[in-house]
Design an enzyme around this catalytic site. Structure first.
Site, PDB file in Angstrom:
ATOM      1  N   ASP A   1     -11.035  47.912   7.852  1.00 34.58           N
ATOM      2  CA  ASP A   1     -11.223  48.880   6.771  1.00 34.58           C
ATOM      3  C   ASP A   1     -12.669  49.398   6.822  1.00 34.58           C
ATOM      4  OD1 ASP A   1     -10.556  50.273   4.437  1.00 34.58           O
ATOM      5  OD2 ASP A   1     -11.095  48.604   3.111  1.00 34.58           O
TER       6      ASP A   1
ATOM      7  N   GLY B   1     -13.331  50.287  -6.456  1.00 37.96           N
ATOM      8  CA  GLY B   1     -13.739  49.431  -7.568  1.00 37.96           C
ATOM      9  C   GLY B   1     -12.950  49.694  -8.838  1.00 37.96           C
TER      10      GLY B   1
ATOM     11  N   ASP C   1     -14.886  55.241   9.507  1.00 37.59           N
ATOM     12  CA  ASP C   1     -15.264  56.048   8.340  1.00 37.59           C
ATOM     13  C   ASP C   1     -16.562  56.778   8.649  1.00 37.59           C
ATOM     14  OD1 ASP C   1     -15.930  57.229   6.012  1.00 37.59           O
ATOM     15  OD2 ASP C   1     -15.879  55.419   4.774  1.00 37.59           O
TER      16      ASP C   1
ATOM     17  N   ASP D   1      -7.274  46.998  -3.304  1.00 41.11           N
ATOM     18  CA  ASP D   1      -8.075  45.770  -3.282  1.00 41.11           C
ATOM     19  C   ASP D   1      -8.360  45.310  -4.715  1.00 41.11           C
ATOM     20  OD1 ASP D   1      -9.810  43.715  -2.815  1.00 41.11           O
ATOM     21  OD2 ASP D   1     -11.296  44.863  -1.704  1.00 41.11           O
TER      22      ASP D   1
ATOM     23  N   ASN E   1      -4.456  52.173  -0.045  1.00 43.60           N
ATOM     24  CA  ASN E   1      -5.387  51.045  -0.043  1.00 43.60           C
ATOM     25  C   ASN E   1      -5.561  50.433  -1.425  1.00 43.60           C
ATOM     26  OD1 ASN E   1      -5.804  51.825   2.596  1.00 43.60           O
ATOM     27  ND2 ASN E   1      -8.032  51.688   2.467  1.00 43.60           N
TER      28      ASN E   1
HETATM   29  P1  13P Z   1      -9.565  49.939  -4.754  1.00 44.49           P
HETATM   30  O1  13P Z   1     -10.962  49.528  -5.063  1.00 44.49           O
HETATM   31  O2  13P Z   1      -9.073  51.006  -5.655  1.00 44.49           O
HETATM   32  O3  13P Z   1      -8.611  48.785  -4.687  1.00 44.49           O
HETATM   33  O4  13P Z   1      -9.581  50.602  -3.282  1.00 44.49           O
HETATM   34  C1  13P Z   1      -9.564  49.802  -2.140  1.00 44.49           C
HETATM   35  C2  13P Z   1      -9.852  50.581  -0.905  1.00 44.49           C
HETATM   36  O5  13P Z   1      -9.810  51.803  -0.854  1.00 44.49           O
HETATM   37  C3  13P Z   1     -10.182  49.813   0.298  1.00 44.49           C
HETATM   38  O6  13P Z   1     -10.535  50.612   1.383  1.00 44.49           O
HETATM   39  O1  G3H Z   2     -13.660  49.470   0.679  1.00 41.56           O
HETATM   40  C1  G3H Z   2     -13.464  48.828  -0.311  1.00 41.56           C
HETATM   41  C2  G3H Z   2     -12.699  47.576  -0.329  1.00 41.56           C
HETATM   42  O2  G3H Z   2     -12.377  47.281  -1.661  1.00 41.56           O
HETATM   43  C3  G3H Z   2     -13.458  46.453   0.333  1.00 41.56           C
HETATM   44  O3  G3H Z   2     -14.520  46.077  -0.440  1.00 41.56           O
HETATM   45  O4  G3H Z   2     -16.517  46.042   1.053  1.00 41.56           O
HETATM   46  O5  G3H Z   2     -16.404  44.705  -1.082  1.00 41.56           O
HETATM   47  O6  G3H Z   2     -15.050  44.038   0.919  1.00 41.56           O
HETATM   48  P1  G3H Z   2     -15.707  45.169   0.146  1.00 41.56           P
HETATM   49 ZN    ZN Z   3     -11.465  52.438   0.917  1.00 40.24          ZN
END
Ligand code: 13P
Ligand code: G3H
Ligand code: ZN
Length: 348
Positions: free
Chosen positions: A83, A190, A105, A268, A266
């Site tokens: 990612d 976030g 990215d 998280d 996506n």
């Molecule tokens: P969220 O923070 O909305 O879960 O997005 C996660 C994301 O885009 C990871 O690349």
């Molecule tokens: O890109 C955003 C994802 O939520 C991953 O977050 O970079 O804190 O692991 P992170």
């Molecule tokens: Zn993302």
């Protein structure tokens, strides 16, 4: 089933008209939660690791944990995805490890904060595409910039500052040959995406639809797609947390996206909220407990519940058995022969 190419997984999703959740992982419990949900709902799945995750868990730990998931769940197609790769080197290192997909990215410079120029983005993304496709690995690129900053990644701002321009999206897809295209439509990473339920003034679904009209066969990717449900916010706050009131991306908007070319979604933050809420509850209700299993098990269960729900809402549920994995070597041959096209269909 061995790990599959994300390109195969997304091509199948396009055929079936559904979306596939791409869930971030940092540890064993999160991987188990995703696999529990994938098994329960019979879903193909994308497991993704950010640079932060790779450094937190250490590359080889995380890699082998995901391999264990594939070994234990031979009936589930799993793509292992980097990612938000910030450079050619990051993507190369993921490919060398055995990831079947990478995101370059290039919308941001290597610092993961400063917006890059269109030309810089095209150059670094194309370099990754050439390297990855020769090895059968899928590439996701990004055009436009998301808002918010998560663990140092992101340009900040509201998410509306760098919404994707449909003409640029077409040019970017044509010049790079990416397999999947992440676009910016006003979302941020976030928990703090919107200050009220988002409408078309802040969540630009019209832009997404315009891009899909121009690039009808391109797999679109929605980042920052957590819905930040109120019940998960409430659990955290009930048990000593301090989250400010906030709104995420409503699931019905994601479903509208899926009807308009979105194949990868996506998520998280929703899983982070679910796990943290469950852990807070155990520690609040039973402060005498100190065995990590006492709070990690409910945390894993809470995340599994969220992931299973999203898999059903995105439509990937029930599709795990639709196809057999094509080997990464065969995928590489497909790119070379042109059987796997990297030239987008463009509606002028
Ligand atoms: P969220 O923070 O909305 O879960 O997005 C996660 C994301 O885009 C990871 O690349
Ligand atoms: O890109 C955003 C994802 O939520 C991953 O977050 O970079 O804190 O692991 P992170
Ligand atoms: Zn993302």
């Amino acid at each position: 089933m061995p790990l599959v190419s994300m390109r195969q997984l997304l091509d199948e999703a396009a055929k079936g008209g559904y979306g596939v959740g791409a869930f971030n992982v940092n540890d064993m419990e999160q991987i188990q939660a995703i696999m529990g949900a994938a098994k329960e709902t019979k879903s193909p799945v994308i497991i993704q690791a950010s640079r932060g995750a790779r450094s937190f868990a250490q590359d080889r730990y995380l890699f082998h944990l995901i391999l264990a998931a594939a070994e234990l769940n031979p009936e589930i197609p799993i793509a292992m995805h980097q990612d938000h790769g910030n450079s050619f080197e990051t993507c190369k290192s993921a490919i060398e490890l055995g990831y079947t997909s990478v995101m370059m990215d290039g919308s941001l410079k290597e610092d993961g904060k400063t917006p890059a120029s269109f030309e810089e983005n095209v150059a670094v993304t194309k370099k990754v595409v050439d390297y990855a496709h020769e090895r059968g690995v899928t590439v996701e690129g990004e055009i436009g910039v998301l808002g918010g900053i998560e663990d140092g990644h992101g340009a900040g701002g509201t998410g509306l500052e760098h919404v994707t321009d449909p003409d640029q999206a077409v040019e970017f897809a044509e010049k790079t040959g990416v397999d999947a295209l992440a676009i910016a439509i006003g979302t941020s990473h976030g928990a703090y995406k919107f200050t009220k339920k988002p409408d078309g003034s802040v969540l630009k679904m019209d832009v997404l639809i315009a891009i899909h009209k121009r690039l009808p066969n391109t797999h679109l990717v929605m980042h920052g797609s957590s819905s930040v449900p109120r019940d998960l916010q409430d659990i955290i706050n009930k048990y000593g947390g301090k989250l400010k009131e906030t709104w995420g991306v409503p699931v019905e908007e994601i479903q509208l996206g899926i009807r308009n070319g979105v194949r990868k979604i996506n998520v998280d933050t929703d899983n982070r909220l679910a796990m943290t809420g469950a852990i807070r509850k155990v520690l609040w209700d039973t402060p005498e407990k100190f065995d990590p299993r006492d709070y990690l098990k409910p945390a894993r269960e809470a995340m599994q519940k969220v992931v299973a729900l999203r898999m059903t809402q995105f439509g990937q549920a029930g599709h795990a058995g639709d196809y057999q994995a094509v080997s990464i070597a065969e995928i590489a041959k497909g790119y070379k022969s042109g059987a796997l096209s990297t030239k987008p269909l463009v509606a002028r």
